[in-house]
Structure formats: C-alpha cells, structure tokens
Scaffold this active site. Structure first.
Site, PDB file in Angstrom:
ATOM      1  N   ARG A 393       0.703  -0.976  -0.203  1.00  0.00           N
ATOM      2  CA  ARG A 393       0.260  -0.692   0.105  1.00  0.00           C
ATOM      3  C   ARG A 393       1.453   1.287  -0.230  1.00  0.00           C
ATOM      4  O   ARG A 393       0.350   2.438  -0.509  1.00  0.00           O
ATOM      5  CB  ARG A 393      -0.995  -0.100   0.578  1.00  0.00           C
ATOM      6  CG  ARG A 393      -1.995   1.402   1.366  1.00  0.00           C
ATOM      7  CD  ARG A 393      -2.795   1.535   2.228  1.00  0.00           C
ATOM      8  NE  ARG A 393      -3.800   2.576   1.969  1.00  0.00           N
ATOM      9  CZ  ARG A 393      -3.694   3.710   2.518  1.00  0.00           C
ATOM     10  NH1 ARG A 393      -2.665   4.342   2.716  1.00  0.00           N
ATOM     11  NH2 ARG A 393      -4.848   4.057   2.426  1.00  0.00           N
ATOM     12  N   CYS A 394       1.844   1.427   1.111  1.00  0.00           N
ATOM     13  CA  CYS A 394       2.564   2.719   1.043  1.00  0.00           C
ATOM     14  C   CYS A 394       3.369   3.208  -0.436  1.00  0.00           C
ATOM     15  O   CYS A 394       4.088   3.326  -0.643  1.00  0.00           O
ATOM     16  CB  CYS A 394       3.943   2.535   1.840  1.00  0.00           C
ATOM     17  SG  CYS A 394       2.661   1.438   3.729  1.00  0.00           S
TER      18      CYS A 394
END
Length: 404
Positions: A393-394
């Site tokens: 996600r990052c």
C-alpha cells in the site's frame, strides 16, 4: 480522470508508482539514518521486485500504471516549473546560486535525476568545468537524494472530495511532495482535475500531514491519523476543507501512540472490502481516543465545523462506520508470527479490488489467513523492497478506482 476516490478497495483503474533508481544506490551505512532509511538495499534486486509488482498490477487489473519519472520529465519541460523545483532543492544546502549553471548544462532528464537521486559537488564539476567555488567538499551532496520516493503513498492523498498535498514532517522528504504537487498541478493529463483541499491557498509553512495517515472509511467518512508524522492542526484544516466541499460528512481524527510501529494510520489497519479490515492484534483496541469532525454551518462563506472527542476505541468507530464488520489479524493472531510479519508491514497490503490484494510473499501466515477468509492474495517478492519498512500500500498512489 476524476482524481477523487470513494473507497480503498474499488477495482483499480490507474495508479502512480516510482521504480527505485539511483537514489537507492546513494545509501550507505553512514548516511542511511540521515536520509530517513532503515537499511542499505541491493538496487538491482529491488528493481526486479518492483517490476514484478508493477507487472502484476497490470496483468491482474488492466490498470494504467503511471511512472513518476516519466511524468516528472514531461512536467519539467516547462522552464518555470523546473526553475522553481531546482531552487527548492538547492535551498537546504544554501547553493541556490548554482541553479542557472545546473539548468544551462543539464538536460531535462538529467535535472529529473538530480531532483530524485541528488547530485554531489564532484559530479557537477565534471559536467560544469566553470562551476563557481563552493564551501562544500567534493563528495558532499549539493542536492541530497530521496530514497523514500518509492513510497508514493506519503506525498499526497486522494479523497472523495479532492487532493491533499502532503506537508512532510521530515524536511528531507518534502521534495517528494513538491514533485508530486508540481506534476498534478501542471501536467496536461491532470491539472484540470485537481481540487486541492490542502495546503490552503497562501500557506507557506503548513502543519505536517502525510498520505499514509489518510484512509477512506466509506463514501461519507474519512479517517486521518494524528501520528508522529501528522499534526492535529493539519487534520483540522483538512477536515474543514473536506466538510465544506460537501462529499464527506464525517472526518475522524485517530490519536495514535507515538511509536515506530504506529508511524502512519495505514500501518494500523487497511480496508479490503466493504466489511473486512486487516489489522495486527490489539491495534484497534490500543487506539483509545478519536475525535469526530462534522459540519456546523457555512455562513457568509465562512465554514464552521464541530469537534467532538469520542472516548472510545478505533474498533468502535469502525463498527459504527462499517456494517457487519469483520476483523482479520495479521498471522491470524499468532503473537510471534504476527509481531514478525508486522515488522514487514503485514497489515499494509494493497487492495486492487474487493477482497483482492497484493501482499509481500514473506508474510506467509497473514497471507494464509487472508485466503482462509476468501481473499484473493497475489504475492510479490520482498527481500529488498521491504527493507524500507513499507508495504505494498505504501508503494502505490491509486488515482482511479471503480466507484463503490
């Protein structure tokens, strides 16, 4: 492209990513802490892992993957934008007097590299024999590198009401946000679709907020982490802008413990479907205070909002916002495996569709638990990407999803 998102899990249609490049090779055991990095990765292996990630997104979703470097080069063809970004990049080392020498000698692509991977004195001297004398040593950085740039989630956030351009807590990461802001405000593919919520017009030194602290709970609610990287004043200003825009009705300020494993809200939990949340054991219950912002009134173009402190856990808030909530713990709650896999962001998976995620292959116990819940888990190699202590996600900035 609308540049508004109303969920964390709608089928992915477009995403922004940055393939790790020379900025990673700038890391040494001696400068990694200064450059806000946790380790010294092997770049070529890191690039191979990132390529697998990028190709998997394309194959699994058909989504368009925008590359930061390509967009940046296209944006920098505007001389005015290039001059502004180069001046900003030279200010920390007090070398702005070198701007014209750099711009006159380096190509647009070389300037893009300088703005992402940095540039040292001796490197400039090779390109510019008549470079003015500088007080910096030959191997000092005139522009430091940005090794965290492959974490594209932090420099901005796209919400149901528009875009938050981050004001990064650490000065060394602000250039990441500056680059994205310049691209989205000026690139012909995006500039007509930007509704800027933050910073407010005229703000020169806005309070810090980072994109990893922003999570869309539902079509009408957004949560923002009050963390070591995001300030309460910024949350208030964003809440005011979001509520005034009218799409969102509730903004939750989530008070996170000031600890490394709570750096951003998306290290605490991620939303995988309209009723499924992934977290690590006890994280939701350990967050014991939230604040709720709602719109009070708009009178004479002045926006008034109401702040209500809720003496309840984040879990209670999620149960209110998400009907029939299901909670899945990393490693299915096993304390040893969960602690190990959370270190490599086991809860920070990237949803590419409802109950369809991309996860690090090393987090095998979490991945098995997800599959047992009916989640389609696509795995990517993670020996090097994970060294920056950020998950799938990052590394992604979703720009378009199917509406929920």
């Amino acid at each position: 492209m609308n540049l508004r998102l109303n969920s964390e899990f709608g089928t992915l249609k477009a995403v922004l990513m940055h393939r790790p490049a020379r900025e990673i090779d700038r890391l040494t055991p001696y400068n990694k802490d200064f450059l806000l990095f946790e380790d010294v990765p092997y770049l070529e292996a890191m690039q191979m892992e990132h390529d697998v990630f990028t190709n998997l997104i394309k194959e699994a979703t058909g989504a368009t993957v925008f590359r930061l470097r390509e967009l940046l080069i296209q944006t920098l063809t505007n001389r005015e934008i290039l001059e502004k970004l180069m001046t900003q990049a030279l200010q920390p080392s007090n070398q702005t007097h070198l701007k014209d020498y750099i711009l006159d000698r380096l190509s647009t692509a070389e300037c893009a590299t300088a703005l992402t991977a940095g540039v040292k004195v001796h490197e400039l001297k090779k390109k510019i024999p008549n470079l003015p004398t500088t007080e910096l040593l030959d191997y000092a950085f005139i522009i430091p590198p940005s090794p965290n740039l492959y974490f594209q989630r932090d420099p901005m956030a796209i919400t149901p009401g528009g875009i938050i351009f981050s004001s990064m807590k650490m000065e060394g990461r602000q250039r990441e946000a500056n680059l994205l802001k310049a691209i989205f405000e000026n690139h012909p593919d995006f500039k007509e679709h930007v509704n800027q919520l933050y910073p407010l017009n005229g703000q020169s030194n806005p309070p810090s907020i980072e994109g990893g602290d922003v999570i869309i709970l539902s079509k009408k609610a957004v949560a923002i982490g009050n963390s070591e990287r995001t300030d309460e004043k910024a949350i208030y200003q964003v809440a005011k802008a979001l509520l005034a825009e009218g799409t969102v009705e509730r903004v939750y300020e989530v008070h996170l413990p000031q600890r490394r494993n709570y750096m951003h809200l998306d290290t605490v939990f991620t939303i995988l479907d309209e009723n499924l949340v992934l977290t690590y054991p006890d994280a939701l219950n350990s967050v014991l205070q939230t604040s709720l912002y709602t719109l009070k009134e708009i009178q004479d173009d002045k926006v008034h909002i109401k702040r209500q402190v809720l003496k309840e856990s984040l879990l209670t808030v999620l149960e209110r916002e998400i009907q029939h909530l299901e909670i899945l713990h990393t490693a299915d709650g096993n304390p040893d495996y969960s602690m190990r896999e959370q270190w490599f962001d086991g809860a920070n998976v990237f949803a590419i569709g409802a109950r369809r995620v991309i996860s690090y292959n090393r987090n095998k116990h979490t991945n098995n638990a997800l599959r047992n819940m009916g989640v389609d888990v696509l795995e990517i190699p993670s020996s090097e990407l994970s060294r920056g202590l950020g998950g799938p996600r990052c590394m992604t900035m979703p720009m378009s999803r199917s509406k929920i």
